[in-house]
Design a protein around this motif. Structure first.
Motif, PDB file in Angstrom:
ATOM      1  N   ILE A   1       0.888  -1.534  -0.114  1.00 21.70           N
ATOM      2  CA  ILE A   1       0.128  -0.087   0.105  1.00 21.70           C
ATOM      3  C   ILE A   1       0.290   1.432   0.392  1.00 21.70           C
ATOM      4  N   ARG A   2       1.787   1.473   1.095  1.00 21.41           N
ATOM      5  CA  ARG A   2       2.907   2.363   0.489  1.00 21.41           C
ATOM      6  C   ARG A   2       3.016   3.032  -0.787  1.00 21.41           C
ATOM      7  N   ALA A   3       3.453   2.160  -1.871  1.00 26.15           N
ATOM      8  CA  ALA A   3       4.416   1.773  -2.960  1.00 26.15           C
ATOM      9  C   ALA A   3       3.067   2.642  -3.383  1.00 26.15           C
ATOM     10  N   ALA A   4       1.879   2.242  -3.496  1.00 28.21           N
ATOM     11  CA  ALA A   4       0.691   2.491  -4.183  1.00 28.21           C
ATOM     12  C   ALA A   4       0.430   4.025  -3.939  1.00 28.21           C
ATOM     13  N   LEU A   5       0.534   3.934  -2.777  1.00 25.97           N
ATOM     14  CA  LEU A   5       0.098   5.468  -2.393  1.00 25.97           C
ATOM     15  C   LEU A   5       1.139   7.088  -3.077  1.00 25.97           C
ATOM     16  N   ALA A   6       2.348   6.006  -2.853  1.00 26.12           N
ATOM     17  CA  ALA A   6       3.688   6.854  -3.413  1.00 26.12           C
ATOM     18  C   ALA A   6       3.309   7.556  -4.558  1.00 26.12           C
ATOM     19  N   LEU A   7       2.907   6.268  -5.544  1.00 30.52           N
ATOM     20  CA  LEU A   7       2.015   6.457  -6.648  1.00 30.52           C
ATOM     21  C   LEU A   7       0.933   6.913  -7.213  1.00 30.52           C
ATOM     22  N   ASN A   8       0.673   7.646  -6.239  1.00 31.91           N
ATOM     23  CA  ASN A   8      -0.529   8.456  -6.677  1.00 31.91           C
ATOM     24  C   ASN A   8      -2.090   7.259  -7.369  1.00 31.91           C
ATOM     25  N   CYS A   9      -2.314   5.731  -6.632  1.00 33.06           N
ATOM     26  CA  CYS A   9      -2.733   5.612  -7.062  1.00 33.06           C
ATOM     27  C   CYS A   9      -4.324   5.739  -5.809  1.00 33.06           C
ATOM     28  N   GLU A  10      -5.132   5.122  -6.603  1.00 36.59           N
ATOM     29  CA  GLU A  10      -6.459   4.500  -5.526  1.00 36.59           C
ATOM     30  C   GLU A  10      -6.960   3.880  -5.382  1.00 36.59           C
ATOM     31  N   ILE A  11      -6.110   2.889  -4.206  1.00 39.98           N
ATOM     32  CA  ILE A  11      -6.385   2.008  -3.387  1.00 39.98           C
ATOM     33  C   ILE A  11      -7.975   1.471  -3.597  1.00 39.98           C
ATOM     34  N   GLN A  12      -8.222   0.355  -3.739  1.00 36.62           N
ATOM     35  CA  GLN A  12      -9.290  -0.792  -4.341  1.00 36.62           C
ATOM     36  C   GLN A  12      -9.907  -1.126  -2.218  1.00 36.62           C
ATOM     37  N   PRO A  13     -11.299  -0.399  -1.714  1.00 39.68           N
ATOM     38  CA  PRO A  13     -11.457  -0.682  -1.009  1.00 39.68           C
ATOM     39  C   PRO A  13     -11.518  -3.169  -0.663  1.00 39.68           C
ATOM     40  N   VAL A  14     -11.890  -3.652  -1.415  1.00 40.14           N
ATOM     41  CA  VAL A  14     -12.379  -4.964  -1.705  1.00 40.14           C
ATOM     42  C   VAL A  14     -11.097  -5.163  -3.307  1.00 40.14           C
ATOM     43  N   SER A  15     -10.480  -5.697  -3.117  1.00 38.54           N
ATOM     44  CA  SER A  15      -9.876  -6.686  -4.184  1.00 38.54           C
ATOM     45  C   SER A  15      -9.649  -8.088  -3.589  1.00 38.54           C
ATOM     46  N   ARG A  16      -9.655  -9.162  -5.372  1.00 33.99           N
ATOM     47  CA  ARG A  16      -9.376 -10.497  -5.356  1.00 33.99           C
ATOM     48  C   ARG A  16      -8.182 -10.766  -5.894  1.00 33.99           C
ATOM     49  N   PHE A  17      -7.968 -12.017  -6.040  1.00 29.04           N
ATOM     50  CA  PHE A  17      -6.743 -13.000  -6.292  1.00 29.04           C
ATOM     51  C   PHE A  17      -7.241 -13.781  -7.611  1.00 29.04           C
ATOM     52  N   ASP A  18      -6.045 -14.236  -8.357  1.00 29.42           N
ATOM     53  CA  ASP A  18      -6.667 -14.875  -9.890  1.00 29.42           C
ATOM     54  C   ASP A  18      -6.131 -15.754  -9.737  1.00 29.42           C
TER      55      ASP A  18
END
Length: 584
Positions: A132-149
């Motif tokens: 999450i730190r990496a995604a926030l540093a890249l100005n991303c929108e963090i999804q409240p729900v995500s899934r694995f494939d």
């Protein structure tokens, strides 16, 4: 008779008998020489051969550059980047096995890592923090729900026959990275370009494979299920230089926030690039990638391990595609490889699509739910972004040139910048009696000593950066003594090398005990020293006077410092006396 003799035998016989052969006979002997394929080639000296090869390489690079320049106007290049970075975690993605890859091969394993029947994945929640730190540093929108494939493919480095990733519902979307001219983007991209990030997803790494012969391949499963983030940019890059700058900037960002283990140079980050070209002015291409239509058929170049490899591979693939299209061929969707030092990419396999991978939700892993409280906490503790640090260092407070500010930020994962700040803080406390202008100039002086003088010693001795090599307090006291003109520059460098070699005496004590404090020369001593050096080099003196070759004054200063008492000759004063004696 003539035909039965070799040309060498015939020529030696004829020369022994008559050194002035008739023209007709000598011309006839030319027909008796062996064909070119049978002649022993002249030996080329190694130095000449190396020069020829270097010249040929320069010529090849020049031709490639000219070809690339010529094709800019006619062909449009489009590049998308995918970064795979190992997260800085203690455990693997779906097991408690260690992520250490330096241990004995195949020693850090869980049953699930080897796909043992009946073993189940157990998501390790701590992995979310660096991701999450990496995604926030890249100005991303963090999804409240995500899934694995599950991404299905069969290869020896993937024991389960599929890779667990986040294809349909990643944990982060819609980010961006800004690239500036100082990041090394192409001049035609201007001062700034924004590259949008489609998504950042979690996925598991594969085994490390090593080929020993065409029939032998060893596998180390310590790396299997090491947690990765995959950063996927939009295909918005149009020059090789900007693509390399994008990878470099992405690495700097994820390193600065403590999200990943290492960068490209140590194998902790790998890059794939998707490359396509289309002729300008023609109807838009029929291909669409990540919502951008009108593109040419793309190819993917896998596992690039350096920034230079990114740039060189894109140039080579662009030239290859243009050559194919100009000759009436068709670009195939395929995966290609690149070897360092090569001049062209090579085909690895046909390019699989999402249908080939048969993506499907993983039934054994529940949805990943990220709470707002966690996001709020991580946002508050996120380190300052590299661009913000750069703005601070080149701003009015530090006033450093960008050539110094960027290395301070980028070297040693931020450790060099922390060390610089420690030196500056101590220097400020030592220089409280100085005026503001003098104290402000110390910030540049400190960066020079941290980067160039101390950095040069670290590089020369091939040492890893360590703040204890030369304690920050020692370097600060050394700079303070130099700024107060208590020691000369050469003496300061000598003392720095002494501390680097392990001397831990306080700097004032070291200077006193080694008798290194400056005892200034009188004007009369400077004049006598300068006159002796001048007297030994009258021709050079005449060149300075008659041809105004003032650059040679520096040579005389050096001679005065060598012949004078060690540590007592100050270069500015020596030059002043030389100018008076030679130019007056």
């Amino acid at each position: 008779m003539l035909r039965s003799l070799g040309s060498g035998t015939l020529r030696s016989l004829c020369i022994r008998r008559n050194r002035s052969l008739p023209r007709a006979f000598s011309s006839a002997t030319r027909y008796l020489e062996p064909p070119a394929a049978d002649r022993v080639p002249d030996r080329v000296p190694l130095r000449k051969q190396l020069k020829q090869e270097a010249k040929a390489l320069r010529s090849h690079k020049r031709q490639r550059k000219e070809t690339a320049e010529a094709s800019k106007e006619e062909w449009e290049l489009t590049v998308g980047v995918e970064i795979h970075a190992q997260l800085d975690t203690e455990t693997k993605l779906f097991s408690r096995a260690s992520t250490s890859t330096s241990d004995v091969p195949n020693s850090n394993l869980a049953l699930f890592d080897l796909a043992f029947p009946g073993s189940q994945p157990v998501f390790q929640a701590a992995i979310l923090l660096p991701a999450i730190r990496a995604a926030l540093a890249l100005n991303c929108e963090i999804q409240p729900v995500s899934r694995f494939d599950r991404k299905h493919y069969f290869y020896q480095d993937q024991p389960s026959g599929y890779q667990i990733t986040q294809y349909y519902e990643p944990f982060a979307r819609n980010g961006y990275v800004d690239l500036y001219d100082y990041d090394g983007i192409a001049p035609e991209d201007g001062e700034r370009v924004r590259i949008n990030i489609k998504q950042v997803q979690l996925e598991q790494d594969t085994a490390k494979s090593q080929e020993y012969s065409p029939t032998t391949q060893l596998l180390d499963f310590n790396r299997v299920s090491h947690p990765l983030i995959e950063i996927i940019t939009m295909p918005q890059i149009h020059t090789p230089e900007t693509a390399a700058a994008c990878v470099r900037k992405l690495q700097a960002i994820v390193l600065s926030c403590g999200a990943v283990t290492t960068g490209m140079e140590l194998g902790g980050l790998r890059a794939d690039v998707n490359v396509s070209v289309r002729r300008r002015g023609e109807a838009p291409g029929e291909h669409q990638y990540d919502g951008i239509s009108g593109l040419g058929q793309r190819t993917e170049i896998k596992n690039l391990s350096s920034f230079k490899a990114v740039e060189d591979a894109i140039i080579a693939e662009k030239n290859r595609q243009i050559e194919v299209l100009e000759s009436g061929g068709v670009i195939e969707g395929e995966t290609r490889g690149w070897a360092i030092g090569s001049s062209e990419t090579r085909r690895l396999r046909g390019k699989e699509g999402s249908v080939d991978y048969r993506y499907m939700p993983d039934p054994d892993i529940p949805p990943l739910i990220i709470g707002e409280d966690l996001l709020s906490s991580l946002k508050d503790t996120l380190p300052t972004a590299p661009d913000a640090l750069l703005t601070l260092l080149v701003g009015s407070e530090f006033n450093l040139p960008i050539e110094d500010a960027k290395p301070l930020i980028e070297l040693d994962n931020g450790a060099r910048l922390e060390y610089y700040h420690d030196v500056v803080d101590i220097l400020r406390s030592l220089q409280v009696d100085q005026d503001d202008k003098t104290r402000a100039s110390l910030l540049r002086v400190a960066s020079n000593w941290v980067l160039h003088e101390l950095g040069g010693l670290v590089a020369k001795h091939d040492r890893a950066w360590d703040t204890e090599i030369v304690p920050a307090r020692s370097l600060a006291h050394l700079i303070d003594q130099l700024q107060r003109n208590l020691i000369t520059g050469p003496t300061a460098k000598l003392v720095l090398a002494t501390i680097f070699d392990g001397d831990r005496r306080p700097v004032p004590q070291l200077l006193e005990e080694e008798n290194l404090l400056l005892r200034p020369l009188s004007r009369e001593e400077y004049v006598a020293l300068a006159e002796s050096v001048i007297a030994m080099n009258p021709q050079m003196v005449e060149q300075i006077r008659s041809k105004n070759q003032l650059g040679k004054l520096g040579w005389f200063v050096g001679q005065m410092m060598r012949t004078g008492e060690k540590g007592r000759v100050e270069a500015p004063k020596a030059e002043q006396i030389l100018r008076e004696l030679i130019l007056s």
